[in-house]
Design an enzyme around this catalytic site. Structure first.
Site, mmCIF file in Angstrom:
data_model
loop_
_atom_site.group_PDB
_atom_site.id
_atom_site.type_symbol
_atom_site.label_atom_id
_atom_site.label_comp_id
_atom_site.label_asym_id
_atom_site.label_seq_id
_atom_site.Cartn_x
_atom_site.Cartn_y
_atom_site.Cartn_z
ATOM 1 N N ASP A 30 0.865 -1.189 0.000
ATOM 2 C CA ASP A 30 0.000 0.000 0.000
ATOM 3 C C ASP A 30 0.892 1.226 0.000
ATOM 4 O O ASP A 30 1.971 1.231 0.594
ATOM 5 C CB ASP A 30 -0.940 0.018 1.211
ATOM 6 C CG ASP A 30 -2.210 0.819 0.912
ATOM 7 O OD1 ASP A 30 -3.280 0.201 0.753
ATOM 8 O OD2 ASP A 30 -2.111 2.072 0.829
ATOM 9 N N GLU A 151 -14.075 -9.169 -7.616
ATOM 10 C CA GLU A 151 -14.299 -9.685 -6.264
ATOM 11 C C GLU A 151 -15.761 -9.471 -5.866
ATOM 12 O O GLU A 151 -16.322 -8.411 -6.109
ATOM 13 C CB GLU A 151 -13.372 -8.954 -5.284
ATOM 14 C CG GLU A 151 -13.438 -9.475 -3.883
ATOM 15 C CD GLU A 151 -13.337 -10.992 -3.824
ATOM 16 O OE1 GLU A 151 -12.311 -11.528 -4.270
ATOM 17 O OE2 GLU A 151 -14.274 -11.637 -3.346
ATOM 18 N N HIS A 254 -34.876 -7.125 1.544
ATOM 19 C CA HIS A 254 -35.179 -6.494 2.832
ATOM 20 C C HIS A 254 -35.373 -5.005 2.600
ATOM 21 O O HIS A 254 -34.435 -4.297 2.225
ATOM 22 C CB HIS A 254 -34.039 -6.726 3.833
ATOM 23 C CG HIS A 254 -33.793 -8.183 4.075
ATOM 24 N ND1 HIS A 254 -34.653 -8.962 4.792
ATOM 25 C CD2 HIS A 254 -32.804 -8.992 3.655
ATOM 26 C CE1 HIS A 254 -34.217 -10.205 4.808
ATOM 27 N NE2 HIS A 254 -33.083 -10.246 4.118
ATOM 28 N N CYS A 263 -19.766 0.223 -2.729
ATOM 29 C CA CYS A 263 -19.834 -0.352 -4.084
ATOM 30 C C CYS A 263 -21.086 0.022 -4.877
ATOM 31 O O CYS A 263 -20.971 0.570 -5.968
ATOM 32 C CB CYS A 263 -19.715 -1.873 -4.000
ATOM 33 S SG CYS A 263 -18.088 -2.392 -3.442
HETATM 34 N N1 LIG Z 1 -15.175 -2.983 -0.331
HETATM 35 C C1 LIG Z 1 -15.879 -3.958 -0.885
HETATM 36 O O1 LIG Z 1 -16.775 -4.542 -0.261
HETATM 37 C C2 LIG Z 1 -15.602 -4.413 -2.307
HETATM 38 C C3 LIG Z 1 -16.147 -5.606 -2.770
HETATM 39 C C4 LIG Z 1 -15.882 -6.009 -4.060
HETATM 40 C C5 LIG Z 1 -15.090 -5.227 -4.880
HETATM 41 N N2 LIG Z 1 -14.582 -4.049 -4.412
HETATM 42 C C6 LIG Z 1 -13.717 -3.261 -5.308
HETATM 43 O O2 LIG Z 1 -12.369 -3.460 -4.924
HETATM 44 C C7 LIG Z 1 -11.607 -2.277 -5.117
HETATM 45 C C8 LIG Z 1 -10.940 -1.848 -3.809
HETATM 46 O O3 LIG Z 1 -11.957 -1.528 -2.881
HETATM 47 P P1 LIG Z 1 -11.641 -1.342 -1.333
HETATM 48 O O4 LIG Z 1 -12.963 -1.182 -0.653
HETATM 49 O O5 LIG Z 1 -10.721 -2.407 -0.867
HETATM 50 O O6 LIG Z 1 -10.849 0.057 -1.371
HETATM 51 P P2 LIG Z 1 -10.024 0.771 -0.191
HETATM 52 O O7 LIG Z 1 -10.159 2.221 -0.432
HETATM 53 O O8 LIG Z 1 -10.427 0.195 1.130
HETATM 54 O O9 LIG Z 1 -8.525 0.307 -0.456
HETATM 55 C C9 LIG Z 1 -7.750 0.737 -1.528
HETATM 56 C C10 LIG Z 1 -6.308 0.827 -1.048
HETATM 57 O O10 LIG Z 1 -5.465 0.967 -2.183
HETATM 58 C C11 LIG Z 1 -4.368 1.813 -1.814
HETATM 59 N N3 LIG Z 1 -3.731 2.313 -3.050
HETATM 60 C C12 LIG Z 1 -4.234 3.164 -3.971
HETATM 61 N N4 LIG Z 1 -3.330 3.342 -4.971
HETATM 62 C C13 LIG Z 1 -2.259 2.570 -4.690
HETATM 63 C C14 LIG Z 1 -1.019 2.302 -5.335
HETATM 64 N N5 LIG Z 1 -0.695 2.858 -6.499
HETATM 65 N N6 LIG Z 1 -0.160 1.456 -4.735
HETATM 66 C C15 LIG Z 1 -0.466 0.872 -3.566
HETATM 67 N N7 LIG Z 1 -1.620 1.072 -2.904
HETATM 68 C C16 LIG Z 1 -2.507 1.902 -3.466
HETATM 69 C C17 LIG Z 1 -5.008 2.875 -0.943
HETATM 70 O O11 LIG Z 1 -4.066 3.522 -0.118
HETATM 71 C C18 LIG Z 1 -6.024 2.019 -0.132
HETATM 72 O O12 LIG Z 1 -5.467 1.558 1.079
HETATM 73 C C19 LIG Z 1 -12.588 -1.241 -5.680
HETATM 74 O O13 LIG Z 1 -12.534 -1.262 -7.078
HETATM 75 C C20 LIG Z 1 -13.931 -1.768 -5.220
HETATM 76 O O14 LIG Z 1 -14.987 -1.358 -6.060
HETATM 77 C C21 LIG Z 1 -14.806 -3.640 -3.144
#
Ligand SMILES: NC(=O)c1ccc[n+]([C@@H]2O[C@H](COP(=O)([O-])OP(=O)(O)OC[C@H]3O[C@@H](n4cnc5c(N)ncnc54)[C@H](O)[C@@H]3O)[C@@H](O)[C@H]2O)c1
Length: 455
Positions: A30, A151, A254, A263
């Site tokens: 990260d 995911e 629900h 999302c």
């Molecule tokens: N949160 C969910 O429930 C969920 C479920 C399915 C899919 N997704 C998808 O997964 C993706 C990530 O979602 P999330 O909720 O985990 O996001 P998040 O914001 O919690 O995490 C993203 C992380 O990526 C890091 N980051 C950004 N650019 C970077 C780089 N160049 N190098 C290293 N780290 C970097 C950020 O600092 C952050 O910690 C999104 O596209 C989201 O739509 C999320």
């Protein structure tokens, strides 16, 4: 396999920890140094049940590590997952792919060849092609593959969802990528989780189509709930009868305050924008977004009406702030619009959430946060349950009734029945039944009289 996860947020961390648990060697990267420091100290930067234990175990076993520098790990990796955020782009609602492309360029500079770069982030159809182009331009070679592996985990049950998925979707354009992805997910395949291999573009679209469909299902039952209130039907019974049909299914039926979270709002919007760009508009999803947006402020009006019609200077207690239980995630939570609308109407808002207080404090300076629901409820003119945390299912209503200024409970998640609550002297307003049309406080005396008569 040697794997690298770029982005250690909700998805990157859970995926990284679970893949390490399958026996792979995983480096979670990260760019947020504070986040990596916390992870190295064994602290989880997010709340997700079960994550801390799995992460700690795999760190101890030497299969999971954390760093801010992707260069070394990417050089040796069989596969590099991109799991960075894809928020809504300011101004136009398209997915903001700047984090994905930035990460791609960093990966491209470190790649040594024969590695599979996997987009795990939710990305619009065609993004894999662009990722491939960026890497090819940087490396001047084609000795790598790009796959799509969207995911489907849900926050709050992410570990279970990752380890026991309904399906694993993998989009590939070459045999090497397919073989590597098969090897990565072999433990799940052995566990009989179906793996669906498709072309890369189809995999990208499956993710958006799934989220859009679920958002539409939630919005459908919310509209049916409104109709139930008008025609004196009960949405929970309707949902039961509807969901018992195998073709429909009982999940995501629900009724509530409208969908939110990290999302659905951004993904429905991004899909609509993509469809418009291709001159193939998705009217159903456009309407879903519009209906859902207006619902949240409507929920605030419902609270105001239940509290007596005028909340200026009055205190409203909100139980639950996160967009759903078992997460600390506040992104696009319905509480944000509801609280804003209550404050616009002049209410003072007090709030309690089991895990979301830290993130919520960063959003509001003018909300009074409390250490328990009972503290939050003191002198409130209405209590509103906004997130169905387990601990709100067994509130001490007798105690609450003595604390509040007016015994009014607005249950936007239908976790109580009217009888449960009126027994303790509360006026109840749920969703999608006769009680949903909120009773004016003037009716409170009449309701109490009926109660006394009944006793
Ligand atoms: N949160 C969910 O429930 C969920 C479920 C399915 C899919 N997704 C998808 O997964 C993706 C990530 O979602 P999330 O909720 O985990 O996001 P998040 O914001 O919690 O995490 C993203 C992380 O990526 C890091 N980051 C950004 N650019 C970077 C780089 N160049 N190098 C290293 N780290 C970097 C950020 O600092 C952050 O910690 C999104 O596209 C989201 O739509 C999320």
């Amino acid at each position: 396999m040697r794997l690298v996860m770029i982005g250690s947020g909700y998805v990157g961390l859970v995926t990284g920890a679970c893949l390490a648990d399958f026996g792979h060697t995983v480096t979670c990267v990260d760019k947020d140094a504070a986040r990596i420091d916390r992870l190295r100290r064994g602290e989880m930067p997010i709340y997700e049940p079960g994550l801390e234990g799995i992460a700690a175990q795999n760190v101890r076993d030497g299969r999971l590590s954390f760093t801010t520098d992707l260069t070394g790990p990417v050089k040796e990796a069989d596969a590099v997952f991109i799991a960075v955020g894809t928020p809504s782009r300011r101004g136009d609602g398209h997915a903001d792919l700047s984090y994905v492309y930035h990460a791609t360029r960093e990966i491209a500079r470190a790649l040594q060849g024969n590695t599979v770069v996997v987009t795990k982030s939710t990305v619009p159809v065609g993004t894999g092609d662009e990722v491939e182009r960026i890497i090819r331009d940087e490396r001047q070679s084609r000795d790598f593959s790009v796959a799509s592996n969207p995911e489907f985990l849900r926050e709050g049950s992410a570990i279970q969802d990752f380890k026991h998925p309904d399906r694993i979707v993998i989009g590939v354009e070459d045999e090497h990528a397919r073989a590597v992805m098969e090897e990565i997910y072999r433990p799940l395949f052995l566990n009989k989780s179906p793996i669906l291999f498709t072309a890369r573009r189809s995999a990208e679209l499956i993710k958006y189509a799934s989220n859009a469909f679920l958002a539409m299902k939630v919005t459908f039952i919310n509209e049916i709930a409104d109709l139930c209130e008008k025609v004196d039907a009960n949405v929970q019974d309707v949902a039961l009868g509807l969901g018992a049909d195998n073709r429909i299914g009982s999940k995501f039926l629900h009724a509530g305050p409208g969908f939110g979270g990290s999302c659905f709002p951004k993904d429905t919007m991004a899909l609509v924008k993509t469809a418009q760009d291709y001159d193939s508009p998705l009217r159903l999803i456009e309407t879903t977004i519009a209906v859902n947006d207006s619902r949240k402020r409507a929920m605030a009006r419902r609270i105001i009406q239940a509290a007596g019609g005028n909340v200026r200077g009055k205190k409203i207690a909100i139980f639950g702030l996160t967009f759903k239980p078992n997460t600390d995630d506040m992104r696009e939570a319905p509480s944000i619009s509801v609280i804003q609308a209550l404050q616009d109407a002049g209410a003072r808002v007090s709030a309690y959430d089991p895990k979301g207080m830290e993130q919520a404090r960063a959003l509001w300076t003018d909300v009074a946060f409390h250490a328990s629901p009972y503290e939050a409820a003191e002198n409130a003119s209405a209590i509103c349950i906004l997130t169905e945390w387990e601990q709100f299912r067994a509130l001490d209503l007798q105690r609450l009734e003595k604390l509040v200024a007016q015994p009014v409970l607005v249950d936007l998640r239908n976790i109580y029945s009217e009888e449960d609550v009126t027994r303790f002297g509360f006026v109840y307003s749920g969703i999608g039944s006769r009680s949903g049309a909120p009773m004016h406080i003037a009716d409170l005396a009449a309701a109490r009289e009926r109660l006394v008569e009944a006793v």
